[in-house]
Design an enzyme around this catalytic site. Structure first.
Site, PDB file in Angstrom:
ATOM      1  N   LYS A 151      -8.686  10.464   3.227  1.00  0.00           N
ATOM      2  CA  LYS A 151      -7.269  10.547   2.944  1.00  0.00           C
ATOM      3  C   LYS A 151      -6.931   9.562   1.827  1.00  0.00           C
ATOM      4  O   LYS A 151      -7.694   8.611   1.637  1.00  0.00           O
ATOM      5  CB  LYS A 151      -6.447  10.247   4.192  1.00  0.00           C
ATOM      6  CG  LYS A 151      -6.678   8.836   4.731  1.00  0.00           C
ATOM      7  CD  LYS A 151      -5.483   8.269   5.399  1.00  0.00           C
ATOM      8  CE  LYS A 151      -4.619   7.507   4.442  1.00  0.00           C
ATOM      9  NZ  LYS A 151      -4.273   6.144   4.916  1.00  0.00           N
ATOM     10  N   ASP A 180      -9.341  11.965   9.405  1.00  0.00           N
ATOM     11  CA  ASP A 180      -8.162  11.184   9.768  1.00  0.00           C
ATOM     12  C   ASP A 180      -8.672  10.249  10.848  1.00  0.00           C
ATOM     13  O   ASP A 180      -8.917  10.679  11.986  1.00  0.00           O
ATOM     14  CB  ASP A 180      -7.045  12.078  10.316  1.00  0.00           C
ATOM     15  CG  ASP A 180      -5.785  11.269  10.585  1.00  0.00           C
ATOM     16  OD1 ASP A 180      -5.881  10.259  11.300  1.00  0.00           O
ATOM     17  OD2 ASP A 180      -4.713  11.629  10.070  1.00  0.00           O
ATOM     18  N   HIS A 181      -8.870   8.988  10.506  1.00  0.00           N
ATOM     19  CA  HIS A 181      -9.625   8.151  11.439  1.00  0.00           C
ATOM     20  C   HIS A 181      -8.894   7.923  12.761  1.00  0.00           C
ATOM     21  O   HIS A 181      -9.504   7.562  13.750  1.00  0.00           O
ATOM     22  CB  HIS A 181     -10.093   6.840  10.779  1.00  0.00           C
ATOM     23  CG  HIS A 181      -9.035   5.781  10.676  1.00  0.00           C
ATOM     24  ND1 HIS A 181      -8.133   5.730   9.643  1.00  0.00           N
ATOM     25  CD2 HIS A 181      -8.739   4.728  11.466  1.00  0.00           C
ATOM     26  CE1 HIS A 181      -7.337   4.695   9.816  1.00  0.00           C
ATOM     27  NE2 HIS A 181      -7.685   4.053  10.911  1.00  0.00           N
ATOM     28  N   ASP A 238       1.143   6.642   3.612  1.00  0.00           N
ATOM     29  CA  ASP A 238      -0.098   5.988   4.036  1.00  0.00           C
ATOM     30  C   ASP A 238      -0.396   6.231   5.518  1.00  0.00           C
ATOM     31  O   ASP A 238      -1.549   6.389   5.901  1.00  0.00           O
ATOM     32  CB  ASP A 238       0.026   4.472   3.774  1.00  0.00           C
ATOM     33  CG  ASP A 238      -1.275   3.727   3.990  1.00  0.00           C
ATOM     34  OD1 ASP A 238      -2.312   4.211   3.502  1.00  0.00           O
ATOM     35  OD2 ASP A 238      -1.263   2.660   4.632  1.00  0.00           O
ATOM     36  N   HIS A 243      -1.834  10.038   9.966  1.00  0.00           N
ATOM     37  CA  HIS A 243      -2.194   9.533  11.302  1.00  0.00           C
ATOM     38  C   HIS A 243      -1.115   9.778  12.364  1.00  0.00           C
ATOM     39  O   HIS A 243      -1.400  10.278  13.450  1.00  0.00           O
ATOM     40  CB  HIS A 243      -2.462   8.023  11.243  1.00  0.00           C
ATOM     41  CG  HIS A 243      -3.450   7.623  10.188  1.00  0.00           C
ATOM     42  ND1 HIS A 243      -4.605   8.321   9.959  1.00  0.00           N
ATOM     43  CD2 HIS A 243      -3.464   6.586   9.305  1.00  0.00           C
ATOM     44  CE1 HIS A 243      -5.287   7.720   8.993  1.00  0.00           C
ATOM     45  NE2 HIS A 243      -4.607   6.680   8.571  1.00  0.00           N
ATOM     46  N   LYS A 346      -0.151  -6.716  16.007  1.00  0.00           N
ATOM     47  CA  LYS A 346      -0.795  -5.424  15.730  1.00  0.00           C
ATOM     48  C   LYS A 346      -0.660  -4.588  16.986  1.00  0.00           C
ATOM     49  O   LYS A 346      -1.073  -4.999  18.071  1.00  0.00           O
ATOM     50  CB  LYS A 346      -2.276  -5.620  15.398  1.00  0.00           C
ATOM     51  CG  LYS A 346      -2.993  -4.296  15.135  1.00  0.00           C
ATOM     52  CD  LYS A 346      -4.304  -4.495  14.406  1.00  0.00           C
ATOM     53  CE  LYS A 346      -5.065  -3.190  14.231  1.00  0.00           C
ATOM     54  NZ  LYS A 346      -4.546  -2.311  13.176  1.00  0.00           N
TER      55      LYS A 346
HETATM   56  N1  LIG Z   1     -10.322   1.011   2.065  1.00  0.00           N
HETATM   57  C1  LIG Z   1      -9.753   1.531   3.149  1.00  0.00           C
HETATM   58  O1  LIG Z   1      -9.532   0.864   4.162  1.00  0.00           O
HETATM   59  C2  LIG Z   1      -9.381   2.972   3.160  1.00  0.00           C
HETATM   60  C3  LIG Z   1      -9.636   3.790   2.085  1.00  0.00           C
HETATM   61  N2  LIG Z   1      -9.309   5.117   2.135  1.00  0.00           N
HETATM   62  C4  LIG Z   1      -9.588   6.000   1.003  1.00  0.00           C
HETATM   63  O2  LIG Z   1     -10.965   5.933   0.662  1.00  0.00           O
HETATM   64  C5  LIG Z   1     -11.126   6.068  -0.730  1.00  0.00           C
HETATM   65  C6  LIG Z   1     -11.846   4.839  -1.266  1.00  0.00           C
HETATM   66  O3  LIG Z   1     -11.089   3.698  -0.978  1.00  0.00           O
HETATM   67  P1  LIG Z   1     -11.626   2.224  -1.246  1.00  0.00           P
HETATM   68  O4  LIG Z   1     -13.037   2.086  -0.832  1.00  0.00           O
HETATM   69  O5  LIG Z   1     -10.629   1.329  -0.667  1.00  0.00           O
HETATM   70  O6  LIG Z   1     -11.537   2.135  -2.826  1.00  0.00           O
HETATM   71  P2  LIG Z   1     -12.273   1.096  -3.796  1.00  0.00           P
HETATM   72  O7  LIG Z   1     -11.442   1.031  -5.022  1.00  0.00           O
HETATM   73  O8  LIG Z   1     -12.646  -0.147  -3.102  1.00  0.00           O
HETATM   74  O9  LIG Z   1     -13.635   1.847  -4.155  1.00  0.00           O
HETATM   75  C7  LIG Z   1     -13.685   2.975  -4.992  1.00  0.00           C
HETATM   76  C8  LIG Z   1     -15.138   3.378  -5.147  1.00  0.00           C
HETATM   77  O10 LIG Z   1     -15.219   4.509  -5.978  1.00  0.00           O
HETATM   78  C9  LIG Z   1     -16.191   4.261  -7.008  1.00  0.00           C
HETATM   79  N3  LIG Z   1     -15.811   5.069  -8.158  1.00  0.00           N
HETATM   80  C10 LIG Z   1     -14.685   4.975  -8.897  1.00  0.00           C
HETATM   81  N4  LIG Z   1     -14.696   5.908  -9.871  1.00  0.00           N
HETATM   82  C11 LIG Z   1     -15.853   6.600  -9.718  1.00  0.00           C
HETATM   83  C12 LIG Z   1     -16.450   7.684 -10.415  1.00  0.00           C
HETATM   84  N5  LIG Z   1     -15.840   8.246 -11.475  1.00  0.00           N
HETATM   85  N6  LIG Z   1     -17.635   8.144  -9.982  1.00  0.00           N
HETATM   86  C13 LIG Z   1     -18.281   7.564  -8.930  1.00  0.00           C
HETATM   87  N7  LIG Z   1     -17.767   6.553  -8.226  1.00  0.00           N
HETATM   88  C14 LIG Z   1     -16.576   6.077  -8.622  1.00  0.00           C
HETATM   89  C15 LIG Z   1     -16.106   2.764  -7.229  1.00  0.00           C
HETATM   90  O11 LIG Z   1     -17.285   2.203  -7.757  1.00  0.00           O
HETATM   91  P3  LIG Z   1     -17.568   2.042  -9.329  1.00  0.00           P
HETATM   92  O12 LIG Z   1     -16.393   1.344  -9.906  1.00  0.00           O
HETATM   93  O13 LIG Z   1     -18.841   1.261  -9.362  1.00  0.00           O
HETATM   94  O14 LIG Z   1     -17.742   3.422  -9.843  1.00  0.00           O
HETATM   95  C16 LIG Z   1     -16.007   2.310  -5.782  1.00  0.00           C
HETATM   96  O15 LIG Z   1     -17.277   2.370  -5.174  1.00  0.00           O
HETATM   97  C17 LIG Z   1      -9.718   6.263  -1.295  1.00  0.00           C
HETATM   98  O16 LIG Z   1      -9.455   7.633  -1.322  1.00  0.00           O
HETATM   99  C18 LIG Z   1      -8.844   5.603  -0.253  1.00  0.00           C
HETATM  100  O17 LIG Z   1      -7.538   6.116  -0.262  1.00  0.00           O
HETATM  101  C19 LIG Z   1      -8.746   5.672   3.255  1.00  0.00           C
HETATM  102  C20 LIG Z   1      -8.465   4.905   4.354  1.00  0.00           C
HETATM  103  C21 LIG Z   1      -8.729   3.492   4.402  1.00  0.00           C
HETATM  104  O1  LIG Z   2      -5.394   4.613   6.913  1.00  0.00           O
HETATM  105  C1  LIG Z   2      -4.979   3.480   7.011  1.00  0.00           C
HETATM  106  O2  LIG Z   2      -5.081   2.855   8.202  1.00  0.00           O
HETATM  107  C2  LIG Z   2      -5.022   1.440   8.289  1.00  0.00           C
HETATM  108  C3  LIG Z   2      -4.702   1.121   9.747  1.00  0.00           C
HETATM  109  O3  LIG Z   2      -5.733   1.598  10.553  1.00  0.00           O
HETATM  110  P1  LIG Z   2      -5.955   1.002  11.998  1.00  0.00           P
HETATM  111  O4  LIG Z   2      -7.111   1.770  12.524  1.00  0.00           O
HETATM  112  O5  LIG Z   2      -6.235  -0.467  11.827  1.00  0.00           O
HETATM  113  O6  LIG Z   2      -4.682   1.224  12.751  1.00  0.00           O
HETATM  114  C4  LIG Z   2      -3.985   0.842   7.375  1.00  0.00           C
HETATM  115  O7  LIG Z   2      -4.142  -0.560   7.351  1.00  0.00           O
HETATM  116  C5  LIG Z   2      -4.166   1.371   5.979  1.00  0.00           C
HETATM  117  O8  LIG Z   2      -3.115   0.889   5.150  1.00  0.00           O
HETATM  118  C6  LIG Z   2      -4.160   2.874   5.969  1.00  0.00           C
HETATM  119  O9  LIG Z   2      -4.536   3.340   4.675  1.00  0.00           O
END
Ligand SMILES: NC(=O)C1=CN([C@@H]2O[C@H](COP(=O)(O)OP(=O)(O)OC[C@H]3O[C@@H](n4cnc5c(N)ncnc54)[C@H](OP(=O)(O)O)[C@@H]3O)[C@@H](O)[C@H]2O)C=CC1
Ligand SMILES: O=C1O[C@H](COP(=O)(O)O)[C@@H](O)[C@H](O)[C@H]1O
Length: 489
Positions: A151, A180-181, A238, A243, A346
Site C-alpha cells: 500500500k 494490508d498488514h 495512510d 486498514h 499506542k
Molecule cells: N516503511 C513502512 O513502514 C511502510 C512502507 N509501505 C510502502 O512500502 C513501499 C516502500 O516503503 P519504504 O521501504 O518505506 O521506502 P524507502 O524509501 O525506505 O525504500 C524505497 C526502496 O525502493 C528502492 N527504489 C527506489 N527506486 C527504485 C527503482 N527505480 N528501482 C528499484 N528500486 C528502487 C530504494 O532503493 P534504491 O534507492 O537503492 O534504489 C529503496 O530500497 C512504499 O510503497 C510504502 O508506501 C507500506 C507500509 C509501511
Molecule cells: O501502514 C501503516 O501502518 C503503521 C501502523 O501500523 P501498526 O501495525 O503499528 O498499527 C503506520 O505507522 C504507518 O504510518 C502506516 O503507513
C-alpha cells in the site's frame, strides 16, 4: 508454537530491498518463518534496488537489520547464517527496460525449476506498472508467479485504477496479492472467529442491540523518517482508506458463505458499497481532521507537526469519521473511525457499545454492555457487564469485566502481521489480501472527504502531542450522546 504450513521452495524477489520496509519488516518476517520451520532451506530471497551493492554487502545489511529488528532472544547465529545463505542481491532499476535484468535472470534461472516465484513491490507505487512491464518483457513472469503490492495503491480512485490496470496487464487478478498488514494481525482475523463462532455474539450483532462501534488506531510515534511520504498522504489515506475500512468490513459484514477468499471479499465489498456517502450536509459534522502541536509524551517534550516538517502543511495527522452503513443490520448505528500520530498511547481496538437494557427491575439503570477487542498492544478481548453488588441488599448492580489477554492464554509469541502474509503469498492463499474492487470501493467512499478537506471546507483542528486528540472529535461523539473509549471509565 503457531501451526503453519511448510511452503514449497520459493524465490522471493523484493524490489526496494534496501528500503525501510524490507529491513524493518520483510527480512525479519522471513527470518522468523525460517526459525518456525515454514521456509525450506532451498528458498531464495533476491533483493533488488538501484544501489550498487555486492551480494556480501547486502548480506551484511540484512544481518544488521535482523540484529536490530529481531528480538535478541530470537536471534540465533546458526539460523541467521542459514538465512543469509538464502539472500542474494541484484542491483537493478526496476523502472528502466535497459537496466540489469540479465543479472536478475541469472540468479532466477539458477536451480529454480520447482520454485514458486513471488515479486514483492516495496517501492513507490508509481513504479509498479513499469516494473511489471519490464518483468514481462524480460520473460521473467512465469505461469504462476505472484506479485505482492504494498500500500498505498494510489492516492485516489483514478491513480488506484491506473496502477491496477498497469499491473493487471501482466498478472491475472488471482495472482495479485494486495497487502494490508492489518489483515495479517491475529486479532483482526479474530473478529471473524468472535462473531461467527459464538452464538452469543452472532445473535446480538445488529442495530437491534448495538448502539455504536468505535474503531481506533492510535500511535505515539510521529512521522519518523517518512515525512516526505506522510505529508503527501495524511492519516485518512495512510490508515483509514485501507486498514481501518478493512477492520470495519470484518466487524460489519454479513456472514460469508465460506472462508474462501472470494466469499469473504464479496462480503467485505458489499459493506464498502453500503457505506452512506458523506456529502456537504454531513461532512462538517461527520469528519474531523487535525494536526498535533507541541506537547509532552512520557515526560519528553515533543515538537508540533509543522515544526518537525519545517514548513506549512495542510496534511492531517489525526482523522475521525462518523460512518453509517445502509443495510437493515446496521440501520442508524454510527461507526466512529479514528487514527492519529502522537497520541497519548499506542492503541488499536474495536469498541462495541450495546444498547441499554430496557429493564426497570433494578433501582438504577444497568450500565451498557461494552465489548472491547484489543488489536494491539495487549491483544485480547474484554466484556463489560453487570452483576449484583454483594454489598447492596436492594439489588444494586456492579459493573465488572471479563478480560482475556491472549498472550497469557496461549503463551505464544504474537507474530508480526507480515510473517503470515509473506508466506500466504507463496502458498497462493489470498483470503487476507485485498481484491481490486475492495480498493476501489474504499477510495470511492473516502473521495468526498479528501475533496472537501483539500478545499478547506472542514477546518483543520489541533491537538497537543500526547493528548487523545482534538476537542472537535469529542464534540462529534457528544452530538450522538456518545464518548470515546478513554472517556468511558
Ligand atoms: N516503511 C513502512 O513502514 C511502510 C512502507 N509501505 C510502502 O512500502 C513501499 C516502500 O516503503 P519504504 O521501504 O518505506 O521506502 P524507502 O524509501 O525506505 O525504500 C524505497 C526502496 O525502493 C528502492 N527504489 C527506489 N527506486 C527504485 C527503482 N527505480 N528501482 C528499484 N528500486 C528502487 C530504494 O532503493 P534504491 O534507492 O537503492 O534504489 C529503496 O530500497 C512504499 O510503497 C510504502 O508506501 C507500506 C507500509 C509501511
Ligand atoms: O501502514 C501503516 O501502518 C503503521 C501502523 O501500523 P501498526 O501495525 O503499528 O498499527 C503506520 O505507522 C504507518 O504510518 C502506516 O503507513
Amino acid at each position: 508454537m503457531t501451526q503453519c504450513h511448510k511452503v514449497a521452495p520459493f524465490d522471493y524477489v523484493i524490489f526496494g530491498a534496501t528500503g525501510d520496509l524490507t529491513m524493518r519488516k520483510l527480512l525479519p518476517a522471513l527470518y522468523y518463518r525460517l526459525t518456525m520451520g515454514q521456509v525450506p532451506d532451498t528458498a531464495r530471497i533476491i533483493g533488488t534496488a538501484r544501489s550498487p551493492l555486492k551480494r556480501s554487502e547486502y548480506q551484511t545489511r540484512a544481518r544488521d537489520a535482523l540484529k536490530r529488528f529481531v528480538k535478541s532472544d530470537d536471534f540465533d547465529e546458526d539460523t541467521v547464517d542459514r538465512f543469509l545463505e538464502m539472500v542474494h542481491y541484484v542491483s537493478l532499476d526496476g523502472s528502466k527496460p535497459d537496466s540489469n535484468w540479465e543479472g536478475l535472470r541469472e540468479v532466477l534461472n539458477h536451480k529454480a525449476e520447482d520454485h514458486v516465484r513471488v515479486f514483492y513491490y516495496a517501492t513507490a507505487p508509481d513504479l509498479y506498472g513499469a516494473i511489471s512491464k519490464n518483468l514481462h518483457q524480460e520473460g521473467l513472469i512465469t505461469e504462476d508467479s505472484r506479485v505482492v503490492l504494498e500500500k498505498p495503491i494510489g492516492i485516489d480512485l483514478k491513480t488506484a485504477d491506473e496502477i491496477n490496470e498497469a499491473v493487471g496487464k501482466y498478472f491475472k487478478e488471482n495472482y495479485v496479492f494486495r497487502i494490508d498488514h492489518y489483515l495479517g494481525k491475529e486479532t483482526v482475523q479474530n473478529v471473524i472467529a468472535l462473531r461467527f463462532a459464538n452464538p452469543l455474539f452472532e445473535s446480538v450483532w445488529s442495530a437491534e442491540h448495538i448502539e455504536s462501534v468505535q474503531i481506533t488506531a492510535g500511535e505515539v510515534v510521529g512521522v519518523e523518517g517518512r515525512a516526505a511520504y506522510y505529508d503527501n498522504s495524511g492519516a485518512l489515506r495512510d490508515m483509514v482508506q485501507n486498514h481501518l475500512l478493512q477492520v470495519l468490513c470484518l466487524v460489519a459484514m454479513e456472514k460469508p458463505s465460506s472462508l474462501q477468499a472470494d466469499d469473504v471479499r464479496d462480503a467485505k465489498v458489499s459493506v464498502l458499497k453500503s457505506l452512506v456517502p458523506l456529502d456537504s450536509s454531513t461532512l462538517p459534522t461527520s469528519t474531523v481532521r487535525a494536526q498535533y502541536t507541541k506537547g509532552h509524551i512520557k515526560g519528553a517534550t515533543v515538537e508540533g507537526y509543522l515544526e518537525e516538517l519545517g514548513h506549512e502543511s495542510n496534511t492531517e495527522t489525526y482523522v475521525a469519521l462518523r460512518a453509517e452503513i445502509d443495510t437493515p443490520r446496521w440501520k442508524n448505528v454510527p461507526f466512529y473511525i479514528r487514527s492519529a500520530k502522537r497520541l497519548k498511547a499506542k492503541v488499536s481496538e474495536i469498541v462495541v457499545t450495546f444498547k441499554p437494557s430496557a429493564t426497570n427491575l433494578f433501582p438504577a439503570q444497568p450500565e451498557r454492555n461494552v465489548l472491547v477487542i484489543r488489536i494491539q498492544p495487549d491483544e485480547g478481548v474484554s466484556w463489560r457487564f453487570n452483576v449484583k453488588n454483594p454489598m447492596d441488599d436492594d439489588f444494586g448492580l456492579w459493573e465488572t469485566a471479563m478480560d482475556v489477554h491472549f498472550e497469557r492464554e496461549f503463551a505464544v509469541r504474537y507474530p508480526d502481521a507480515y510473517e503470515r502474509l509473506l508466506l500466504d503469498a507463496v502458498r497462493g492463499y489470498p483470503v487476507l489480501f485485498i481484491r481490486r474492487d475492495e480498493v476501489e470501493a474504499a477510495w470511492k467512499w473516502v473521495a468526498p472527504v479528501m475533496d472537501a478537506w483539500a478545499k478547506n471546507e472542514v477546518p483543520m483542528a489541533h491537538y497537543a502531542a500526547g493528548s487523545w486528540g482534538p476537542e472537535e472529535a469529542r464534540q462529534m461523539l457528544a452530538r450522538d450522546g456518545q464518548v470515546w473509549h478513554e472517556d468511558m471509565e
